[in-house]
Write an enzyme that holds these catalytic residues in place. Structure first.
Site, mmCIF file in Angstrom:
data_model
loop_
_atom_site.group_PDB
_atom_site.id
_atom_site.type_symbol
_atom_site.label_atom_id
_atom_site.label_comp_id
_atom_site.label_asym_id
_atom_site.label_seq_id
_atom_site.Cartn_x
_atom_site.Cartn_y
_atom_site.Cartn_z
ATOM 1 C CB SER A 153 -0.883 -0.001 1.252
ATOM 2 O OG SER A 153 -1.474 1.258 1.474
ATOM 3 C CE1 TYR A 183 -3.191 -2.095 5.683
ATOM 4 C CE2 TYR A 183 -3.111 0.244 5.137
ATOM 5 C CZ TYR A 183 -3.192 -1.069 4.743
ATOM 6 O OH TYR A 183 -3.276 -1.379 3.409
#
Length: 274
Positions: free
Chosen positions: A132, A145
């Site tokens: 990501s 995260y």
């Protein structure tokens, strides 16, 4: 000979789109998920199906051994399974943080260790890790995260250089916002937290912007990401990283800004949203 790919996290979104994209290119596709009911339609499309929990050592060994018994080869591993635990660092419990890393980091590690002996013997193979933009740039409420994705990027960089001499490529895919249910699960995870009032401005940012959700401006389709995954798997010399979409490409440039500038921009956003 037909090439074989093992893909984790195929129940929806990027994983499902990637399985279909490989099928369309003529690969033998092993699509996996924790719940077999979630991938039945992929079986109808022509995928081989397997139940796989990436946090379970026996599951990982069973699936990899099955593929090698049936096909004799694993040409590509796509580590896609993952989720996002958002929330301020103080509000995320140690148990929730541990679970985040167990899936997003240790799960990838398990799969890599399982397929690498075979790929080394063959002197060929590609490992594709779906990361990501959060793996290169962290932000308030996304620390746990982002930390898992930072770890994935670091692990991928090390592995890429460890296995290059054995003919194995390691690729990182870096999406920004994606048109999937990713944001909905993130909402569910953040809703379970005991919210500390001091961090309400950051919760407000999440609720007002949706951050990485499918409704965010510039969100790309899962099929667009799948296109880069298949291209990387098929390339003779794939790039180390594939940022996908304009938001990903633009956001990654922000990491070159001085920390003080990024911090001031964050303060500005908090004031505007709050």
């Amino acid at each position: 000979m037909q090439e074989t790919v093992l893909i984790t996290g195929c129940s929806s979104g990027i994983g499902r789109a990637t399985a279909i994209a490989f099928l369309e290119e003529g690969w033998t596709v092993y699509a996996t998920a924790r719940n077999p009911a979630d991938i039945e339609t992929l079986g109808e499309r022509g995928c081989e199906l397997a139940t796989l929990d990436v946090t379970d050592d026996e599951d990982v060994d069973r699936v990899v051994n099955r593929i090698l018994d049936e096909e004799g080869r694993i040409d590509c591993l796509v580590n896609n399974a993952g989720y996002a635990q958002f929330g301020p660092i103080e509000d995320v419990t140690v148990e929730d943080a541990r679970r985040q890393y167990e899936v997003n980091v240790h799960g990838v590690h398990r799969l890599c260790r399982a397929v690498l002996p075979h790929m080394r013997r063959e002197g060929d193979g590609t490992i594709i890790n779906v990361s990501s933009v959060s793996g290169r740039l962290s932000y308030p409420i996304g620390g746990i995260y982002a930390g898992s994705k930072f770890a994935l990027e670091a692990m991928s960089d090390a592995l890429r250089n460890e296995v290059r001499a054995h003919g194995i490529d390691v690729v990182v895919i870096q999406p920004g916002p994606v048109e999937t249910q990713f944001g909905r699960r993130a909402d569910d995870e953040i809703a379970r937290l005991d919210r500390t009032e001091a961090y309400e401005p950051f919760y407000a940012i999440w609720e007002d912007t949706g951050l990485l959700g499918g409704e965010s401006p510039g969100a790309v389709s899962p099929a667009r990401i799948a296109e880069d995954v298949v291209n990387a798997a098929s390339a003779t010399k794939p790039r180390a990283r594939y940022p996908v979409g304009p938001v990903a490409q633009g956001t990654l440039l922000a990491r070159f800004l001085p920390d003080t500038v990024r911090d001031r921009l964050t303060e500005l956003v908090v004031r505007l949203v709050g």
